[in-house]
Scaffold this active site. Structure first.
Site, PDB file in Angstrom:
ATOM      1  N   CYS A   1       0.782  -1.230   0.000  1.00 43.73           N
ATOM      2  CA  CYS A   1       0.000   0.000   0.000  1.00 43.73           C
ATOM      3  C   CYS A   1       0.818   1.287   0.000  1.00 43.73           C
ATOM      4  CB  CYS A   1      -0.968   0.019   1.175  1.00 43.73           C
ATOM      5  SG  CYS A   1      -1.904  -1.504   1.381  1.00 43.73           S
TER       6      CYS A   1
ATOM      7  N   ARG B   1      -4.449   0.534  -2.086  1.00 48.20           N
ATOM      8  CA  ARG B   1      -4.300  -0.730  -1.367  1.00 48.20           C
ATOM      9  C   ARG B   1      -3.724  -1.851  -2.223  1.00 48.20           C
ATOM     10  NH1 ARG B   1      -8.579  -5.109   1.160  1.00 48.20           N
ATOM     11  NH2 ARG B   1      -7.129  -5.972   2.684  1.00 48.20           N
ATOM     12  N   LEU B   2      -2.738  -2.546  -1.643  1.00 45.10           N
ATOM     13  CA  LEU B   2      -2.260  -3.824  -2.153  1.00 45.10           C
ATOM     14  C   LEU B   2      -2.760  -4.872  -1.165  1.00 45.10           C
ATOM     15  CD1 LEU B   2      -0.449  -5.321  -4.254  1.00 45.10           C
ATOM     16  CD2 LEU B   2       1.429  -5.082  -2.637  1.00 45.10           C
ATOM     17  N   SER B   3      -3.725  -5.677  -1.569  1.00 43.19           N
ATOM     18  CA  SER B   3      -4.406  -6.594  -0.647  1.00 43.19           C
ATOM     19  C   SER B   3      -3.527  -7.791  -0.327  1.00 43.19           C
ATOM     20  CB  SER B   3      -5.729  -7.060  -1.251  1.00 43.19           C
ATOM     21  OG  SER B   3      -6.540  -5.956  -1.583  1.00 43.19           O
ATOM     22  N   ILE B   4      -3.185  -7.948   0.961  1.00 44.91           N
ATOM     23  CA  ILE B   4      -2.326  -9.039   1.407  1.00 44.91           C
ATOM     24  C   ILE B   4      -3.024  -9.886   2.476  1.00 44.91           C
ATOM     25  CG2 ILE B   4      -0.114  -9.632   2.482  1.00 44.91           C
ATOM     26  CD1 ILE B   4       0.240  -8.384  -0.258  1.00 44.91           C
ATOM     27  N   ILE B   5      -3.606  -9.234   3.473  1.00 47.53           N
ATOM     28  CA  ILE B   5      -4.302  -9.924   4.564  1.00 47.53           C
ATOM     29  C   ILE B   5      -5.757  -9.468   4.599  1.00 47.53           C
ATOM     30  CG2 ILE B   5      -4.453 -10.132   7.090  1.00 47.53           C
ATOM     31  CD1 ILE B   5      -1.417 -10.032   7.182  1.00 47.53           C
TER      32      ILE B   5
ATOM     33  N   ASN C   1       0.565   1.702   5.929  1.00 47.22           N
ATOM     34  CA  ASN C   1       1.377   0.982   4.952  1.00 47.22           C
ATOM     35  C   ASN C   1       2.305   0.049   5.709  1.00 47.22           C
ATOM     36  OD1 ASN C   1       3.077   0.195   2.816  1.00 47.22           O
ATOM     37  ND2 ASN C   1       4.343   2.016   3.014  1.00 47.22           N
TER      38      ASN C   1
ATOM     39  N   VAL D   1      18.389 -13.094 -10.405  1.00 49.46           N
ATOM     40  CA  VAL D   1      18.795 -12.497 -11.678  1.00 49.46           C
ATOM     41  C   VAL D   1      20.314 -12.439 -11.741  1.00 49.46           C
ATOM     42  CG1 VAL D   1      16.715 -11.107 -12.019  1.00 49.46           C
ATOM     43  CG2 VAL D   1      18.635 -10.159 -10.724  1.00 49.46           C
TER      44      VAL D   1
ATOM     45  N   SER E   1      13.204 -11.491   1.888  1.00 50.67           N
ATOM     46  CA  SER E   1      14.565 -11.180   1.477  1.00 50.67           C
ATOM     47  C   SER E   1      15.461 -11.066   2.704  1.00 50.67           C
ATOM     48  CB  SER E   1      14.578  -9.887   0.660  1.00 50.67           C
ATOM     49  OG  SER E   1      15.826  -9.690   0.034  1.00 50.67           O
TER      50      SER E   1
END
Length: 625
Positions: free
Chosen positions: A2, A50-54, A74, A285, A358
């Site tokens: 988010c 919003r980036l929906s994760i939970i 966020n 990469v 990461s």
């Protein structure tokens, strides 16, 4: 996860939102393409992507309770399940399964003290409509960003600088910030390259009421406090803490993957994550240039851990094609070439997952950089009388450039506070005087680190170096590129090493448990050796190596020269000095690659943020790629 923007007005919010407001919100669409949310009253307006994760169905933001409290957030609160249960026992009820609702209820319960109970990465703001109070905070390590701009009329804040730039274009470059950037390869917090825009420091909060002064304070101080202890006990503690941290970082309602390089940090994270997700996907990469690819090593590690590895080779032409977009996403330039492979590995991962783990932070916590061994190599200089040390230093200064041993004697006779400012140390003060048209004598590089050295006065030299990196290099370089390069592709990066419980153990480790037996991170290696391949355990750290040194002599020489010549930054730089550096580098006389790269990154940043050229592509078009 988010992104948000917010504006608190001293004289009230206009009835109709401006075009600039929506432009500012859309500038961070990449941080949250799943949903858009808005809240507005007579004093404040909040915007959210919003980036929906939970709790995919619920947890929309701005999140409101009691028609009084309004939250934009966020990040992730990894102990939200435990916090939720505690709040339920206190009588709180919940309508969602999101950590967002837990965070807001925790604030209602404890006020600004709520931040002390949070275990996670976060940047958030709560508006109390009744008290007309804005409270905002940023996580202890600075994993998630928080920018703000204050004027007599308003306080504007956002997840990324580009939102502030879109809402109220500044355009004035801070000479002090530029000068520090040319030394550190990033702009040290709280500074930004654009004047009057600042970053809220990690572990800090702010309070603001209309027509009252902005209050900023610290709620979490990161310190090292070594305690005499047994190596075996510490390895057990570290292993348990990492297992617990990875388990909590795996909490998600969407697929979770992991980046995999050739070193122990990412390998340990992958090995632990596989326990909770046997179908874990990993991503790597590399480059075609010999010695600059971790793909084969990562594939071998993935095979031994029995996880899938998805990889990609990056060409120099792809590298340059995407560079303006990469720098645009970075907000202020970060002249760390490793940002570019991170951008590409995130792009590859975004085709498969929405969350990646990461290994960032392990080096700063557990003593992973080879430079941390330097105090041992230079320890005999401490036995010299001051006068003799000064004599040796002056003699070394007169030795020819590049002569073997010159740098060793110079470093050994220079106080740590004057020679160590973090992992990057690009241009010296003398070189910046040659390069800049407006060098400021009041802003030497030591201005950034002086206070940290004062705070770390009682620590040994290795711990002092770690302390400097923890407060400068980690939030200024490592975590900036980690957040921006992943969010550029709308995926969330999580860093299990940077967990309060893991840090609590790391801060008490004695130096000889970290720098020991000819290696770095010794105690961490002992803690993870049972579950990572032997081939990885003592491998030299590469860390997304990039063949910039070779490319600037070969494939990218013409491109670099063209960018320098065509950039309208003559009012800042003496370009002939930069071109001389490039030619000396191309001839093999000196390795100036990092210095040249820092200037080029700034010039592309200038084209995007000052000249307002879309993506800076006009500079690329001047050269034959």
């Amino acid at each position: 996860m988010c992104g948000f923007i917010g504006e608190l007005r001293n004289n009230g919010i206009d009835a109709i939102e401006s075009t600039e407001w929506y432009r500012a919100l859309e500038a961070i669409h990449h941080r949250g393409p799943d949903a858009t949310g808005l809240y507005k009253d007579e004093n404040i307006q909040l915007g959210f992507k919003r980036l929906s994760i939970i709790d995919l169905e619920n947890g929309h933001q701005p999140f409101s309770l009691q028609n009084r409290y309004h939250l934009i957030f966020n990040g992730e609160i990894y102990n939200y399940i435990e916090l939720r249960q505690d709040l339920i026992t206190q009588g709180y009820t919940f309508e969602t399964d999101s950590d967002t609702e837990v965070l807001l209820n925790l604030y209602i319960s404890k006020g600004k003290e709520c931040v002390k109970e949070l275990r996670g990465m976060f940047s958030f703001a709560v508006w109390d409509k009744k008290e007309k109070t804005l409270f905002a905070a940023r996580d202890p390590f600075g994993i998630k960003p928080f920018y703000y701009h204050e004027s007599p009329e308003r306080l504007f804040f956002a997840s990324e600088l580009k939102s502030i730039d879109a809402y109220k274009s500044q355009g004035n470059i801070s000479a002090e910030a530029l000068q520090h950037y040319l030394t550190y390869q990033y702009v040290p917090e709280p500074l930004c390259l654009q004047k009057d825009i600042k970053k809220l420091l990690p572990g800090h909060f702010l309070n603001k009421k209309p027509d009252e002064a902005l209050e900023i304070g610290c709620f979490y101080k990161k310190t090292f406090h070594p305690v005499k202890s047994a190596l075996g006990d510490n390895t057990v503690k570290i292993k348990r803490a990492l297992e617990d941290s990875v388990e909590k970082h795996m909490r998600s309602d969407v697929p979770v993957g992991a980046f995999l390089s050739s070193g122990i940090d990412s390998t340990a994270i992958v090995a632990l994550a596989k326990k909770f997700n046997p179908d874990l996907k990993t991503f790597t990469v590399g480059f075609e240039h010999k010695g600059f690819s971790e793909i084969e090593i990562a594939k071998d590690t993935a095979d031994k851990l029995n996880v899938e590895n998805i990889n990609k080779i990056i060409t120099p032409y792809e590298f340059i094609e995407e560079l303006p977009n990469i720098i645009r996403h970075m907000d202020d330039p970060v002249a760390d070439p490793a940002a570019v492979p991170l951008y590409f590995v995130a792009k590859e991962a975004s085709k498969h997952v929405k969350v990646v783990l990461s290994g960032e932070g392990a080096d700063e916590l557990f003593g992973g950089y080879n430079i941390y061994r330097e105090p041992l190599a230079l320890s005999w200089f401490n036995l010299m009388p001051y006068g003799f040390k000064s004599f040796i230093h002056n003699k070394a200064l007169r030795l020819p450039s590049g002569l073997k041993g010159k740098n060793y004697f110079l470093r050994g006779t220079t106080p740590l506070s004057e020679r160590y400012i973090g992992n990057a140390n690009l241009l010296s003060e003398a070189e910046k005087k040659e390069l800049l048209n407006g060098y400021e004598f009041t802003s030497p590089f030591t201005k950034i680190t002086a206070e940290f050295y004062k705070e770390a006065e009682s620590l040994d030299d290795t711990l002092k170096m770690q302390y400097i990196d923890l407060h400068t290099w980690l939030p200024g370089d490592i975590l900036v590129k980690a957040d921006r390069m992943t969010m550029a592709h709308s995926i969330e990066l999580r860093v299990p090493f940077l967990d309060k419980e893991v840090f609590q153990i790391a801060r008490e480790l004695p130096t000889n448990h970290k720098i020991s037996r000819g290696t770095t991170k010794y105690v961490l290696r002992e803690a993870v050796k049972e579950f990572i391949p032997e081939s990885v355990l003592h491998r030299k750290k590469l860390g997304f190596p990039v063949p910039i040194r070779h490319w600037l002599r070969e494939e990218l020489y013409d491109w670099a020269r063209s960018v320098i010549r065509h950039s309208p930054t003559d009012y800042l730089f003496k370009k002939e000095y930069v071109l001389t550096l490039l030619d000396e580098h191309a001839s093999g006389k000196e390795d100036h690659s990092r210095k040249i790269w820092a200037v080029i990154c700034f010039m592309i940043w200038h084209s995007v943020y000052i000249e307002k050229e879309p993506y800076g592509n006009h500079l690329n078009k001047t050269a034959d790629l």
